[in-house]
Write a protein that holds these residues in place. Structure first.
Motif, PDB file in Angstrom:
ATOM      1  N   ASN A 139      -3.213   2.539   0.388  1.00 57.57           N
ATOM      2  CA  ASN A 139      -2.117   3.488  -0.710  1.00 57.57           C
ATOM      3  C   ASN A 139      -0.886   3.653   0.122  1.00 57.57           C
ATOM      4  OD1 ASN A 139      -3.706   3.138  -3.373  1.00 57.57           O
ATOM      5  ND2 ASN A 139      -4.090   5.225  -2.913  1.00 57.57           N
ATOM      6  N   TYR A 175       2.284   1.858  -0.568  1.00 55.65           N
ATOM      7  CA  TYR A 175       3.597   2.554  -1.062  1.00 55.65           C
ATOM      8  C   TYR A 175       4.627   2.665  -0.043  1.00 55.65           C
ATOM      9  CZ  TYR A 175       0.714   2.075  -5.061  1.00 55.65           C
ATOM     10  OH  TYR A 175      -0.471   2.195  -6.221  1.00 55.65           O
ATOM     11  N   ASP A 186       2.593   9.536   4.748  1.00 57.45           N
ATOM     12  CA  ASP A 186       3.798   8.786   5.231  1.00 57.45           C
ATOM     13  C   ASP A 186       4.485   9.115   4.450  1.00 57.45           C
ATOM     14  OD1 ASP A 186       3.933   8.026   2.588  1.00 57.45           O
ATOM     15  OD2 ASP A 186       1.964   7.488   2.348  1.00 57.45           O
ATOM     16  N   GLY A 189       1.127   5.420 -11.209  1.00 59.72           N
ATOM     17  CA  GLY A 189       2.843   5.852 -11.383  1.00 59.72           C
ATOM     18  C   GLY A 189       3.309   4.966 -11.404  1.00 59.72           C
ATOM     19  N   SER A 198       2.097  -1.331  -8.831  1.00 60.57           N
ATOM     20  CA  SER A 198       0.761  -1.149  -8.477  1.00 60.57           C
ATOM     21  C   SER A 198      -0.035  -2.357  -8.575  1.00 60.57           C
ATOM     22  CB  SER A 198       0.159  -0.181  -9.205  1.00 60.57           C
ATOM     23  OG  SER A 198      -1.405   0.278  -9.274  1.00 60.57           O
ATOM     24  N   ILE A 229      -5.554  -0.983  -9.053  1.00 56.52           N
ATOM     25  CA  ILE A 229      -5.635  -0.730 -10.303  1.00 56.52           C
ATOM     26  C   ILE A 229      -6.086   0.423 -10.718  1.00 56.52           C
ATOM     27  CG2 ILE A 229      -7.370  -3.007 -10.670  1.00 56.52           C
ATOM     28  CD1 ILE A 229      -9.635  -1.057  -8.866  1.00 56.52           C
ATOM     29  N   LEU A 244      -8.349   5.760  -5.712  1.00 51.89           N
ATOM     30  CA  LEU A 244      -7.593   7.648  -5.639  1.00 51.89           C
ATOM     31  C   LEU A 244      -9.228   8.718  -6.489  1.00 51.89           C
ATOM     32  CD1 LEU A 244      -4.454   8.782  -4.920  1.00 51.89           C
ATOM     33  CD2 LEU A 244      -5.788   8.427  -3.770  1.00 51.89           C
TER      34      LEU A 244
HETATM   35  P1  ADP Z   1      -3.684   1.953  -7.044  1.00 49.02           P
HETATM   36  O1  ADP Z   1      -4.874   1.613  -7.588  1.00 49.02           O
HETATM   37  O2  ADP Z   1      -2.512   2.157  -8.396  1.00 49.02           O
HETATM   38  O3  ADP Z   1      -3.310   2.494  -5.897  1.00 49.02           O
HETATM   39  P2  ADP Z   1      -5.000   5.173  -6.776  1.00 49.02           P
HETATM   40  O4  ADP Z   1      -5.701   5.616  -7.375  1.00 49.02           O
HETATM   41  O5  ADP Z   1      -5.251   4.630  -5.425  1.00 49.02           O
HETATM   42  O6  ADP Z   1      -4.833   3.695  -7.512  1.00 49.02           O
HETATM   43  O7  ADP Z   1      -3.726   5.409  -6.855  1.00 49.02           O
HETATM   44  C1  ADP Z   1      -3.328   6.457  -7.890  1.00 49.02           C
HETATM   45  C2  ADP Z   1      -1.594   6.496  -7.577  1.00 49.02           C
HETATM   46  O8  ADP Z   1      -1.401   7.110  -7.210  1.00 49.02           O
HETATM   47  C3  ADP Z   1      -0.410   4.969  -7.465  1.00 49.02           C
HETATM   48  O9  ADP Z   1      -0.686   4.037  -8.630  1.00 49.02           O
HETATM   49  C4  ADP Z   1       0.347   5.544  -7.149  1.00 49.02           C
HETATM   50  O10 ADP Z   1       1.086   5.859  -8.453  1.00 49.02           O
HETATM   51  C5  ADP Z   1      -0.058   6.907  -6.221  1.00 49.02           C
HETATM   52  N1  ADP Z   1       0.046   7.037  -5.129  1.00 49.02           N
HETATM   53  C6  ADP Z   1      -1.488   7.052  -4.408  1.00 49.02           C
HETATM   54  N2  ADP Z   1      -1.205   6.900  -2.942  1.00 49.02           N
HETATM   55  C7  ADP Z   1      -0.078   7.080  -2.667  1.00 49.02           C
HETATM   56  C8  ADP Z   1       1.198   6.892  -1.783  1.00 49.02           C
HETATM   57  N3  ADP Z   1       0.063   6.986  -0.234  1.00 49.02           N
HETATM   58  N4  ADP Z   1       2.730   7.398  -2.149  1.00 49.02           N
HETATM   59  C9  ADP Z   1       3.011   7.043  -3.093  1.00 49.02           C
HETATM   60  N5  ADP Z   1       1.910   7.046  -4.308  1.00 49.02           N
HETATM   61  C10 ADP Z   1       0.961   6.809  -3.700  1.00 49.02           C
END
Ligand code: ADP
Length: 420
Positions: free
Chosen positions: A322, A326, A350, A370, A375, A381, A385
């Motif tokens: 991630n 991002y 980050d 987000g 993404s 997907i 998280l």
């Molecule tokens: P994805 O597969 O979309 O990355 P995650 O569950 O890992 O799904 O993350 C969910 C959402 O959280 C992401 O779509 C993103 O919007 C936000 N996100 C996660 N990690 C970060 C990060 N390090 N910086 C910015 N946004 C993040």
């Protein structure tokens, strides 16, 4: 569906209560009734017995019985005539004689007569040669004891109506309370069910897009059988990418489904978390150059904890992936790991795009993304998280996130050193 279950649950609760109530009150009613009549019967038997002993010229062992004015003794001859042996109670003989007339030898009866309730018992006289008084034709066969039991029956009738009234009031309260409690108990079940429904619908939706991608590209390739593999390489590439995406999605779905069913057990063993982080960082080194990012690490060496090594590896991959996804080129990613008294603290920070305050509480939700386009483009997907959170919580730890839009994001994890 839930309304039906709610009704069934309330009905079942009420039925169980009703059965317990009926059993309980029947025992009380039966016991009180038995005790009351048992006392009367004993008194009648004792009075009749004493009379028999006295008139049989046998001295009673227990002396004279206690005289109970409610008990009335009559004698019945072998030819069925009834007389009153107590001349001072002759005024009552008429009615009592009529009450006693239907009783058979050895029987006990409770009967109503002119607004009163009587208990009637008949005992054998036992002295065959005894003729009553001067009447040589009146050979006594039975002693009949009659007692008025109005107070006992009134008490029983009061008890009956009180328990019936109490039962009806309790039943209404139980139905209402049962309905209210069942409704409250259903809230988390309903929420979990709706969450599960949402999960299934999101999962089907997510699976549909790679399948559509694979199908349409394969169909287009079939339309041009004369094309070489090289000419179709971009379509083959897309099919491979979509297949990879589907594999990743299915594996994530499987992990979460297992976690929901509590079937995903941890393989706990002493783990050198410093080595796990170093290994994950090593695999991201090439990405550092490709994405033009600076990855810095501050991990205390040889930090150990009781955990599942594979799951911790997966957790670090999710967070680093991630951070790389991002954070725009030129940005920085920093990992730190140290130990406090009883916990290992890991943070991944980050200088990326950050998360808006309204999205921040939802980042751990399943399928939350987000920026969907961004993404998806980077293979996201929205389950990473959710899995990370499950891994941390399964290790009895905590995961938190701080972020500022446009400035960066920091995930902090705290896991207990011993899994107790
Ligand atoms: P994805 O597969 O979309 O990355 P995650 O569950 O890992 O799904 O993350 C969910 C959402 O959280 C992401 O779509 C993103 O919007 C936000 N996100 C996660 N990690 C970060 C990060 N390090 N910086 C910015 N946004 C993040």
């Amino acid at each position: 569906m839930f309304l039906n279950t709610l009704r069934k649950l309330t009905a079942l609760n009420s039925l169980v209560f009703l059965l317990i109530f009926i059993a309980f009150t029947s025992i009380i009613y039966g016991y009180v009734s038995f005790r009351l009549f048992d006392k009367v019967d004993n008194a009648m038997w004792s009075q009749a017995d004493s009379f028999r002993l006295l008139s049989g010229r046998v001295v009673p062992v227990r002396g004279r019985p206690l005289f109970d004015p409610r008990i009335f003794l009559l004698l019945r001859s072998t030819d069925g005539r009834i007389i009153n042996p107590n001349p001072f109670r002759t005024a009552e003989t008429g009615n009592i004689g009529e009450i006693a007339s239907t009783i058979k030898l050895g029987e006990v009866q409770t009967r109503e007569y002119e607004g009163h309730v009587y208990r009637v018992m008949s005992f054998p006289y036992l002295h065959e040669d005894n003729f009553w008084g001067n009447d040589s034709r009146f050979q006594v066969r039975e002693i009949i004891a009659v007692s008025i039991v109005d107070s006992e029956t009134e008490l029983l009738s009061n008890l009956f109506w009180i328990t019936l009234g109490g039962g009806i009031i309790s039943m209404i309260s139980i139905v209402l309370a049962g309905y209210f409690l069942a409704k409250r108990a259903m809230i988390p079940i309903q929420a979990a069910w709706e969450k599960q429904q949402q999960f299934v619908s999101d999962a089907s939706h997510e699976l549909r897009s790679p399948i559509t991608g694979i199908y349409s590209n394969a169909e287009l390739m079939l339309r041009h059988p004369e094309h070489t593999i090289e000419e179709e390489s971009h379509r083959i590439n897309t099919i491979m990418k979509e297949s990879m995406r589907m594999t990743k999605l299915i594996s994530s779905l499987l992990t979460l489904a297992r976690s929901d069913a509590n079937k995903a057990e941890l393989q706990l063993a002493p783990v050198n978390i410093s080595e796990v982080i170093e290994a994950v960082v090593g695999s991201f080194k090439s990405m550092e150059e490709i994405n033009n990012l600076t990855l810095t690490v501050n991990v205390k060496p040889n930090l150990e904890l009781i955990a599942d090594k594979e799951r911790l590896h997966q957790l670090m991959v999710i967070l680093l992936d991630n951070a790389f996804k991002y954070t725009p080129p030129g940005g920085k990613v920093h990992i730190s790991c140290f130990q406090t008294d009883k916990h290992v603290i890991i943070s991944v920070q980050d200088t990326g795009c950050g998360i808006s305050p309204e999205n921040l509480p939802r980042v751990f939700d399943r399928f939350f993304r987000g920026d969907k386009a961004r993404s998806r483009e980077s293979g996201g997907i929205g389950l990473g998280l959710a899995i990370a959170k499950w891994i941390v919580e399964k290790h009895k730890g905590k995961i938190g996130v701080e972020s500022e839009l446009g400035r960066g994001t920091k995930f902090t994890i705290s896991i207990p050193v011993t899994h107790t």
